[in-house]
Motif scaffolding. Structure first.
Motif, PDB file in Angstrom:
ATOM      1  N   LEU A 109      33.310  58.424  61.795  1.00 38.86           N
ATOM      2  CA  LEU A 109      32.250  58.912  63.033  1.00 38.86           C
ATOM      3  C   LEU A 109      32.080  60.050  63.671  1.00 38.86           C
ATOM      4  N   VAL A 110      33.425  60.321  64.273  1.00 38.22           N
ATOM      5  CA  VAL A 110      33.072  61.108  65.219  1.00 38.22           C
ATOM      6  C   VAL A 110      33.682  62.699  64.558  1.00 38.22           C
ATOM      7  N   GLN A 111      34.735  62.121  63.457  1.00 36.79           N
ATOM      8  CA  GLN A 111      34.972  63.115  62.516  1.00 36.79           C
ATOM      9  C   GLN A 111      33.451  63.910  61.671  1.00 36.79           C
ATOM     10  N   SER A 112      32.286  62.971  61.662  1.00 39.21           N
ATOM     11  CA  SER A 112      31.290  63.269  61.215  1.00 39.21           C
ATOM     12  C   SER A 112      29.628  64.147  61.695  1.00 39.21           C
ATOM     13  N   ARG A 113      30.123  63.164  63.544  1.00 40.79           N
ATOM     14  CA  ARG A 113      29.246  64.116  64.534  1.00 40.79           C
ATOM     15  C   ARG A 113      30.496  65.913  64.729  1.00 40.79           C
ATOM     16  N   ILE A 114      31.498  65.958  64.613  1.00 36.57           N
ATOM     17  CA  ILE A 114      32.201  67.435  64.787  1.00 36.57           C
ATOM     18  C   ILE A 114      31.637  68.194  63.205  1.00 36.57           C
ATOM     19  N   GLN A 115      31.185  67.593  62.034  1.00 43.98           N
ATOM     20  CA  GLN A 115      31.010  68.863  60.844  1.00 43.98           C
ATOM     21  C   GLN A 115      29.652  68.696  61.211  1.00 43.98           C
ATOM     22  N   ASP A 116      28.696  67.934  62.235  1.00 48.12           N
ATOM     23  CA  ASP A 116      27.561  68.076  62.510  1.00 48.12           C
ATOM     24  C   ASP A 116      26.895  69.496  62.755  1.00 48.12           C
ATOM     25  N   ALA A 117      27.648  69.324  64.272  1.00 47.32           N
ATOM     26  CA  ALA A 117      27.849  69.958  64.989  1.00 47.32           C
ATOM     27  C   ALA A 117      28.167  71.317  64.742  1.00 47.32           C
ATOM     28  N   LEU A 118      29.920  71.731  63.497  1.00 44.07           N
ATOM     29  CA  LEU A 118      29.723  72.801  62.880  1.00 44.07           C
ATOM     30  C   LEU A 118      28.802  73.401  62.178  1.00 44.07           C
ATOM     31  N   ASP A 119      28.174  72.430  60.799  1.00 40.26           N
ATOM     32  CA  ASP A 119      26.470  73.249  60.779  1.00 40.26           C
ATOM     33  C   ASP A 119      25.845  73.811  61.748  1.00 40.26           C
ATOM     34  N   GLN A 120      25.739  73.079  62.840  1.00 38.39           N
ATOM     35  CA  GLN A 120      24.479  73.933  63.752  1.00 38.39           C
ATOM     36  C   GLN A 120      24.931  75.615  64.102  1.00 38.39           C
ATOM     37  N   VAL A 121      26.690  75.272  64.188  1.00 39.63           N
ATOM     38  CA  VAL A 121      26.773  76.502  64.848  1.00 39.63           C
ATOM     39  C   VAL A 121      27.252  78.059  63.574  1.00 39.63           C
ATOM     40  N   ASN A 122      27.035  77.260  62.257  1.00 38.28           N
ATOM     41  CA  ASN A 122      26.931  78.089  61.682  1.00 38.28           C
ATOM     42  C   ASN A 122      26.204  78.736  60.757  1.00 38.28           C
ATOM     43  N   VAL A 123      24.803  77.730  61.065  1.00 39.56           N
ATOM     44  CA  VAL A 123      23.201  77.862  60.548  1.00 39.56           C
ATOM     45  C   VAL A 123      23.026  79.399  62.320  1.00 39.56           C
ATOM     46  N   ALA A 124      22.983  78.642  63.878  1.00 36.57           N
ATOM     47  CA  ALA A 124      22.742  79.721  64.479  1.00 36.57           C
ATOM     48  C   ALA A 124      23.139  81.117  63.999  1.00 36.57           C
ATOM     49  N   LYS A 125      24.771  81.431  63.838  1.00 38.19           N
ATOM     50  CA  LYS A 125      25.620  82.038  63.391  1.00 38.19           C
ATOM     51  C   LYS A 125      25.025  83.181  62.475  1.00 38.19           C
ATOM     52  N   ALA A 126      24.949  82.362  61.771  1.00 34.36           N
ATOM     53  CA  ALA A 126      23.534  83.114  60.327  1.00 34.36           C
ATOM     54  C   ALA A 126      22.376  83.474  60.703  1.00 34.36           C
ATOM     55  N   ARG A 127      21.718  82.962  61.698  1.00 39.59           N
ATOM     56  CA  ARG A 127      20.444  83.954  61.505  1.00 39.59           C
ATOM     57  C   ARG A 127      20.227  84.494  62.747  1.00 39.59           C
ATOM     58  N   VAL A 128      21.729  84.624  64.063  1.00 41.48           N
ATOM     59  CA  VAL A 128      21.858  85.502  64.758  1.00 41.48           C
ATOM     60  C   VAL A 128      22.043  87.126  63.743  1.00 41.48           C
ATOM     61  N   GLU A 129      22.983  86.452  62.933  1.00 39.62           N
ATOM     62  CA  GLU A 129      23.787  87.820  62.129  1.00 39.62           C
ATOM     63  C   GLU A 129      22.580  88.547  61.414  1.00 39.62           C
ATOM     64  N   GLU A 130      21.481  87.589  60.565  1.00 38.44           N
ATOM     65  CA  GLU A 130      20.112  88.045  59.932  1.00 38.44           C
ATOM     66  C   GLU A 130      19.896  89.244  61.019  1.00 38.44           C
ATOM     67  N   ILE A 131      19.317  88.179  62.627  1.00 40.18           N
ATOM     68  CA  ILE A 131      18.119  88.985  63.533  1.00 40.18           C
ATOM     69  C   ILE A 131      18.792  90.965  64.110  1.00 40.18           C
ATOM     70  N   VAL A 132      20.601  90.434  64.360  1.00 42.07           N
ATOM     71  CA  VAL A 132      21.455  91.845  64.746  1.00 42.07           C
ATOM     72  C   VAL A 132      21.360  92.973  63.218  1.00 42.07           C
ATOM     73  N   ALA A 133      20.673  92.179  62.310  1.00 46.23           N
ATOM     74  CA  ALA A 133      21.049  93.439  61.007  1.00 46.23           C
ATOM     75  C   ALA A 133      19.794  93.724  61.325  1.00 46.23           C
ATOM     76  N   THR A 134      18.621  93.009  61.372  1.00 44.80           N
ATOM     77  CA  THR A 134      16.976  94.200  61.294  1.00 44.80           C
ATOM     78  C   THR A 134      17.704  94.545  62.104  1.00 44.80           C
ATOM     79  N   LEU A 135      17.670  94.298  63.390  1.00 43.00           N
ATOM     80  CA  LEU A 135      17.689  95.540  64.470  1.00 43.00           C
ATOM     81  C   LEU A 135      18.563  96.809  64.837  1.00 43.00           C
ATOM     82  N   LYS A 136      19.551  96.773  63.896  1.00 40.79           N
ATOM     83  CA  LYS A 136      20.419  97.477  63.218  1.00 40.79           C
ATOM     84  C   LYS A 136      19.740  98.157  62.394  1.00 40.79           C
ATOM     85  N   GLU A 137      19.080  98.005  61.478  1.00 39.49           N
ATOM     86  CA  GLU A 137      18.588  98.635  60.421  1.00 39.49           C
ATOM     87  C   GLU A 137      17.382  99.276  61.506  1.00 39.49           C
TER      88      GLU A 137
END
Length: 140
Positions: A109-137
């Motif tokens: 159960l704890v491992q599942s929660r860790i993975q869920d949090a990791l997934d959320q961080v990865n999604v947020a990171k990808a979104r911010v990377e996309e926005i920053v790349a657009t701003l740099k363009e």
């Protein structure tokens, strides 16, 4: 682009890069917690559990910093309102249960929660990377 617009764009990029750095720190710590979680599932003991929870606590702090950085980034991007902030809340009962009943069910159960949090961080990171790349363009 006038000087004021360029300055605002630079500030948004800087805020985005700060958010990316915070999210990367959280990602690394969650990955470490996940690795310790797997070790805990496959025969770890009290020390493994303690290290895993130490990493989880560190990740919570890092995610709070990332959340603050994302809020700042969002405020710099007044026209971007769909930035999903990651949420990590590992139920206190599961942490307590993991220590008290150090068994396979609590560990999974704890491992599942860790993975869920990791997934959320990865999604947020990808979104911010996309926005920053657009701003740099837009700076070009």
């Amino acid at each position: 682009m006038n000087k004021s617009d360029a300055r605002e764009l630079d500030e948004a990029i800087a805020a985005g890069e700060d958010a990316l750095a915070s999210l990367e720190e959280a990602r690394k710590t969650l990955k470490s917690a996940s690795n310790w979680g797997l070790a805990d599932i496959f025969g770890g003991g009290f020390i493994t559990t303690a290290i895993k929870h130490s990493r989880i606590d560190d990740a919570r702090d890092q995610i709070e910093q990332a959340r603050r950085d994302l809020v700042r980034f969002s405020s710099e991007l007044k026209d971007v309102r769909n930035l999903n902030l990651p949420d990590i809340e590992i139920d206190g009962f599961l942490s307590l249960a993991d220590y008290l009943f150090d068994g396979a069910v609590a560990d999974v159960l704890v491992q599942s929660r860790i993975q869920d949090a990791l997934d959320q961080v990865n999604v947020a990171k990808a979104r911010v990377e996309e926005i920053v790349a657009t701003l740099k363009e837009q700076c070009r």
